[in-house]
Design a protein around this motif. Structure first.
Motif, PDB file in Angstrom:
ATOM      1  N   ARG A 145       0.834  -1.212   0.000  1.00  0.00           N
ATOM      2  CA  ARG A 145       0.000   0.000   0.000  1.00  0.00           C
ATOM      3  C   ARG A 145       0.870   1.264   0.000  1.00  0.00           C
ATOM      4  O   ARG A 145       0.646   2.187  -0.788  1.00  0.00           O
TER       5      ARG A 145
ATOM      6  N   THR B   8     -13.244  -4.422  14.754  1.00  0.00           N
ATOM      7  CA  THR B   8     -12.856  -4.611  13.356  1.00  0.00           C
ATOM      8  C   THR B   8     -13.208  -6.020  12.902  1.00  0.00           C
ATOM      9  O   THR B   8     -13.008  -6.998  13.640  1.00  0.00           O
TER      10      THR B   8
ATOM     11  N   GLY C   5     -13.169  -8.180   8.955  1.00  0.00           N
ATOM     12  CA  GLY C   5     -13.077  -8.208   7.495  1.00  0.00           C
ATOM     13  C   GLY C   5     -12.564  -6.919   6.884  1.00  0.00           C
ATOM     14  O   GLY C   5     -12.986  -6.536   5.796  1.00  0.00           O
ATOM     15  N   GLY C   6     -11.666  -6.227   7.597  1.00  0.00           N
ATOM     16  CA  GLY C   6     -11.096  -4.998   7.044  1.00  0.00           C
ATOM     17  C   GLY C   6     -11.970  -3.774   7.194  1.00  0.00           C
ATOM     18  O   GLY C   6     -11.645  -2.706   6.677  1.00  0.00           O
ATOM     19  N   THR C   7     -13.098  -3.900   7.930  1.00  0.00           N
ATOM     20  CA  THR C   7     -13.993  -2.767   8.188  1.00  0.00           C
ATOM     21  C   THR C   7     -14.087  -2.560   9.692  1.00  0.00           C
ATOM     22  O   THR C   7     -14.097  -3.522  10.453  1.00  0.00           O
ATOM     23  N   THR C   8     -14.162  -1.297  10.113  1.00  0.00           N
ATOM     24  CA  THR C   8     -14.167  -0.976  11.545  1.00  0.00           C
ATOM     25  C   THR C   8     -15.369  -0.109  11.889  1.00  0.00           C
ATOM     26  O   THR C   8     -15.726   0.791  11.144  1.00  0.00           O
TER      27      THR C   8
ATOM     28  N   ARG D 144     -12.686   5.356   7.283  1.00  0.00           N
ATOM     29  CA  ARG D 144     -12.063   4.741   6.104  1.00  0.00           C
ATOM     30  C   ARG D 144     -10.606   4.425   6.418  1.00  0.00           C
ATOM     31  O   ARG D 144      -9.881   5.269   6.945  1.00  0.00           O
TER      32      ARG D 144
ATOM     33  N   ALA E 287      -7.153   1.319   5.337  1.00  0.00           N
ATOM     34  CA  ALA E 287      -6.726   0.137   4.578  1.00  0.00           C
ATOM     35  C   ALA E 287      -7.093  -1.123   5.349  1.00  0.00           C
ATOM     36  O   ALA E 287      -7.149  -1.127   6.583  1.00  0.00           O
ATOM     37  N   LYS E 288      -7.350  -2.202   4.642  1.00  0.00           N
ATOM     38  CA  LYS E 288      -7.825  -3.437   5.273  1.00  0.00           C
ATOM     39  C   LYS E 288      -6.813  -4.040   6.238  1.00  0.00           C
ATOM     40  O   LYS E 288      -7.184  -4.759   7.161  1.00  0.00           O
ATOM     41  N   ASP E 289      -5.518  -3.750   6.047  1.00  0.00           N
ATOM     42  CA  ASP E 289      -4.505  -4.367   6.906  1.00  0.00           C
ATOM     43  C   ASP E 289      -4.185  -3.549   8.156  1.00  0.00           C
ATOM     44  O   ASP E 289      -3.344  -3.936   8.961  1.00  0.00           O
TER      45      ASP E 289
END
Length: 612
Positions: free
Chosen positions: A56, A261, A263-266, A287, A289-291
């Motif tokens: 990224r 958190t 699946g990469g969403t918080t 918003r 990054a998923k990691d």
């Protein structure tokens, strides 16, 4: 990537070793990332080590074509500036708090000898005592309702208060003590104000004991009417007990913030506690990054969240975070006192944080379920209208007018996360050449203004504000009007569909018009049809609400408002002299001259205005 690294290296030569903030910028001048550093040279040098960069960050470096720097005196100052710049530029590669807003407060306005209690949002410029923040206007209204019942404070403005000659209805229903007409002495009224202040400060138990004692004394004196008043006030205060949750009324000033958190969403839930009372909560979906992990997401959220808010004395969180001491120091500077960020390990505070975290988890699960359902519907829209991919931005347009007057156009926006209300737009129809009720002409004007501006701001069509689908409320005529404008502007490749109401305006029998294709209907039970109807109905709701507001403003506008050289004082003199605006418009110059403050020259101007 090599090009990006070389550009970054050029800046390192002239950088100092002090703290500051840096911005990474792409070839179009868009800010990619805002970062802070204790040592600018060392921090920026890290971006030139390709082996140490994640995929990224490597992509961000490859897009970088310029950098900008601001040096600061301390790292704390850099942290505060970083939060401010992130909210201003909304960079792609930063963790970003979306849909941030100011929260409402309750204000006891002490600028008047009989203080008023009211809702307040924005800068705290008025003299008085502020209580909050409340999570929503609904929470403020509920508390104001309790204040009115329990303490009978006035809510009217000073101008209404000063002009009253008899009590209003609120006095009749025991919601106001009517200090405006002397139904209560100033000393007694101010005692009520102090009780309300104590209640909002968390001293509700002491007030309840006082009211109970007063009720018993009144009852013992057989003054049952006064006893009933105190009984009703106690009943109003009893509603507070249901909003204290696990705190037992002991948490004086704290925000409880918990992140979850999946699946990469918080989801981050914020609960507000003031004066031992729960003043509501708000869910956020930043918003990122998923990691990225919670220990990185949470401090970025906190610094942005309190950028335009007063931090409380205590902030309880559900995770350890990076640079906690630095964040505490920065928030302490904003609050002008110490702010403690704590991750509770035991006791009632831990139970409270766990409760807030559970709320965050449940909110995220609902969001994921809704997003999944929304994704299926958008995929269905893409298949129905033969789009290349599910649309990320659908714009729906509608018009409203009454026999051509107060004409208004409106745009609503929807996407994978539902309705994007901050992107809604109103268009006051300005063209003087349109015939009253010319829907096609109104739609042409709206489209011209929308896409001329879009082309001015983003001629290369790189931004996310370009629509993937236009949905027009109307039939073949509206579609032709829209396509004519899009062709003239060179953007006719935007997929466009008109949705016309069915026979007798029946929902479920709508006709869909697509350029170059035969109109068609969808089966009445088709989920995609329901989705498109919901979009169309939301555009109706927005445009009709906006139209009513505009019409209301027009109704209250006086024909004297636009008179040249006539301000509020002269307008008042004219109305007092003639009795009505219509009488002013028909007055002779000699009559106008007789009004206080109206000279012969001004009287002539006024006469000429009404008799061109």
């Amino acid at each position: 990537m090599i090009e990006g690294v070389e550009i970054i290296k050029k800046y390192i030569k002239n950088l100092g070793t002090g703290p500051g903030v840096y911005r990474m910028i792409d070839e179009n001048g868009n800010v990619l990332y805002v970062g802070k550093a204790k040592n600018l040279t060392n921090r920026v040098k890290n971006y030139t080590n390709l082996k140490g960069l994640s995929h990224r960050i490597g992509k961000m470096v490859s897009l970088t074509r310029a950098m900008e720097f601001v040096t600061t005196h301390t790292e704390v100052e850099a942290l505060l500036l970083e939060a401010n710049l992130i909210k201003r530029y909304k960079p792609t590669y930063n963790i970003l708090l979306r849909d941030d807003k100011s929260f409402p407060y309750i204000l006891i306005d002490t600028s008047h000898k009989n203080p008023q209690v009211l809702k307040h949002r924005g800068a705290k410029k008025q003299k008085g005592h502020y209580f909050g923040p409340f999570a929503s206007v609904g929470a403020v209204n509920a508390s104001l309702n309790i204040l009115q019942k329990a303490f009978t404070l006035r809510t009217c403005s000073d101008s209404i208060f000063n002009s009253r000659s008899r009590p209003c209805l609120l006095y009749q229903i025991k919601r106001c003590s009517a200090p405006c007409v002397g139904k209560i002495s100033d000393d007694d009224y101010n005692a009520h104000v102090q009780e309300a202040h104590d209640f909002l400060s968390g001293k509700s138990d002491a007030i309840k004991k006082k009211f109970t004692s007063e009720m018993e004394n009144a009852s013992a004196d057989m003054n049952y009417e006064l006893a009933a008043v105190y009984r009703d006030r106690l009943k109003a205060l009893a509603a507070v007990q249901s909003r204290q949750d696990a705190t037992d009324g002991k948490l004086e000033e704290a925000d409880v913030i918990a992140a979850y958190t999946q699946g990469g969403t918080t989801c981050i839930q914020v609960f507000f506690y003031r004066g031992g009372q729960n003043w509501g909560n708000q869910a956020y979906f930043p918003r990122h990054a998923k990691d990225q992990q919670i220990d990185e997401i949470l401090p970025a959220f906190i610094s942005q969240f309190y950028d335009n808010k007063h931090p409380p004395k205590k902030i309880f969180i559900n995770s350890s975070i990076k640079q906690k001491a630095l964040l505490e120091e920065a928030l302490g500077i904003k609050a002008e006192r110490k702010v403690h960020i704590t991750m509770p390990q035991r006791g009632s505070n831990l139970m409270l944080v766990e409760m807030v975290e559970r709320n965050a988890r449940e909110a995220l699960e609902r969001k994921v379920a809704e997003t999944s359902s929304q994704a299926k519907l958008l995929a269905g829209v893409a298949e129905l209208f033969d789009l290349d991919a599910p649309p990320s931005r659908i714009e729906v347009y509608d018009n409203s007018h009454i026999q051509g007057s107060s004409a208004l156009g409106a745009m609503i926006v929807a996407g994978p996360e539902g309705f994007d209300k901050k992107s809604y737009r109103k268009f006051n129809i300005k063209s003087e050449n349109l015939a009253p009720g010319d829907d096609f002409g109104m739609m042409r004007e709206v489209m011209e203004r929308r896409f001329k501006r879009q082309l001015r701001e983003d001629p290369d069509r790189n931004s996310e504000t370009w629509p993937d689908l236009l949905l027009i409320d109307g039939g073949k005529g509206q579609l032709s009007a829209v396509m004519g404008v899009l062709e003239d502007l060179g953007v006719a490749d935007i997929p466009t569909v008109a949705i016309a109401k069915g026979p007798d305006r029946n929902a479920g029998r709508e006709d869909f018009y697509i350029p170059g294709k035969t109109p068609f209907k969808l089966p009445p039970n088709d989920p995609v049809l329901y989705f498109l109807q919901r979009l169309r109905d939301e555009s109706h709701r927005f445009v009709i609400g906006s139209h009513r507001s505009k019409r209301s403003q027009k109704i209250h506008k006086s024909i004297l408002d636009d008179l040249p050289g006539v301000g509020a004082a002269r307008k008042k003199s004219l109305l007092l002299h003639f009795g009505s605006a219509k009488a002013v418009s028909g007055a002779a110059i000699a009559d106008l001259e007789k009004v206080d403050g109206i000279s012969k020259a001004l009287a002539t101007k006024i006469y000429d205005y009404f008799h061109p």
